[in-house]
Design an enzyme around this catalytic site. Sequence first.
Site, PDB file in Angstrom:
ATOM      1  N   CYS A 273       7.667   3.895   5.978  1.00 23.42           N
ATOM      2  CA  CYS A 273       6.795   3.979   4.758  1.00 23.42           C
ATOM      3  C   CYS A 273       7.627   3.394   3.682  1.00 23.42           C
ATOM      4  O   CYS A 273       7.131   2.807   2.733  1.00 23.42           O
ATOM      5  CB  CYS A 273       5.665   5.042   4.554  1.00 23.42           C
ATOM      6  SG  CYS A 273       6.922   6.670   4.137  1.00 23.42           S
TER       7      CYS A 273
ATOM      8  N   CYS B 271       0.899  -1.354  -0.026  1.00 23.39           N
ATOM      9  CA  CYS B 271      -0.039  -0.055   0.084  1.00 23.39           C
ATOM     10  C   CYS B 271       1.000   1.297   0.119  1.00 23.39           C
ATOM     11  O   CYS B 271       0.578   2.308  -0.791  1.00 23.39           O
ATOM     12  CB  CYS B 271      -1.040  -0.098   1.070  1.00 23.39           C
ATOM     13  SG  CYS B 271      -2.048   1.403   1.169  1.00 23.39           S
ATOM     14  N   CYS B 272       1.850   1.288   0.838  1.00 23.89           N
ATOM     15  CA  CYS B 272       2.911   2.454   0.855  1.00 23.89           C
ATOM     16  C   CYS B 272       3.513   2.521  -0.436  1.00 23.89           C
ATOM     17  O   CYS B 272       3.891   3.601  -0.950  1.00 23.89           O
ATOM     18  CB  CYS B 272       3.673   2.162   1.975  1.00 23.89           C
ATOM     19  SG  CYS B 272       3.077   2.961   3.811  1.00 23.89           S
TER      20      CYS B 272
HETATM   21  S1  SF4 Z   1       0.431   4.452   5.751  1.00 20.87           S
HETATM   22 FE1  SF4 Z   1       0.974   3.491   3.960  1.00 20.87          FE
HETATM   23  S2  SF4 Z   1       0.044   1.409   4.305  1.00 20.87           S
HETATM   24 FE2  SF4 Z   1      -1.141   3.019   5.573  1.00 20.87          FE
HETATM   25  S3  SF4 Z   1      -2.778   3.712   4.079  1.00 20.87           S
HETATM   26 FE3  SF4 Z   1      -1.118   5.138   3.891  1.00 20.87          FE
HETATM   27  S4  SF4 Z   1       0.127   4.327   2.112  1.00 20.87           S
HETATM   28 FE4  SF4 Z   1      -1.311   2.515   3.172  1.00 20.87          FE
END
Ligand code: SF4
Length: 262
Positions: free
Chosen positions: A252, A143-144
């Site tokens: 991240c 996701c990151c």
């Molecule tokens: S911190 Fe990273 S894992 Fe969490 S929602 Fe934001 S982008 Fe996604």
Amino acid sequence: MSVHQNKSPHSQTLDISINEMERDVQTLEWTPDSAKQIGMELEGSSPETVLRWGFENFSPSIVMATGFGPEGIVLMHLVSEIRPETIVFYLDTDLLFSHTYELRDELVKRLGIRFERVHSGISLPEQALRHGDKLWDRDPDTCCHIRKVIPQRQFLASYNAWITGIRRDQTVFRANTKLVEWDYANKMVKLNPLAAWTSDQVWEHIQINNLPYNPLHDYGYPSIGCWTCTKAVEPGQDPRSGRWAGNAKTECGIHLPSIQKQ
Ligand code: SF4
């Protein structure tokens, strides 16, 4: 020492692969060794000195990054006084707290900051379609990577240097951060003017200069990211323990590569 201004204006086209964005280190005068040398020479310098050095050597090919933490507030204050035309970019994951957007708007009013929003180009519904719902719960690294690492890498590809607010005592991965260092992931120079500062020094600067900050800091949130991955912490707990709580993840990924390869 100067840098070649050999990059085209930046683009946020997001379907370029990372390989296509790879730059040839040899095309720049700056190298990992020369950045390391300058980092050693500047050790012990004030944040203002590091910023002035950066602007003298890289303007206009230098940007500042912020996640709107207290360190970013301090740097934006200094940047607004030294080179107010500097672009300050932030990664908009679509999952920031409303307080963060309000702080951004306040900083425009108070300090005249020129913000640039950097976005993945992938909406949350699109991400859910490709990777399933709530990817941050199941695979926060991916996701990151999608919402932060790739968009940032693409944005930085148009510049020769960037400024960050990371400090040595924030995490073990940041302990060896230099005031100036080579960013291996992005193949550019990275300035960390607050690397040697403590959290107390940061907050003292904010208070003395009456600067705005995220009100969530007053409610047990010392480190603030996406609302989906940020929790309040108890007094005395590691300030970053509220980020990805319950997960081994502590970064991240936007700072890790340059730190690990030092
Ligand atoms: S911190 Fe990273 S894992 Fe969490 S929602 Fe934001 S982008 Fe996604």
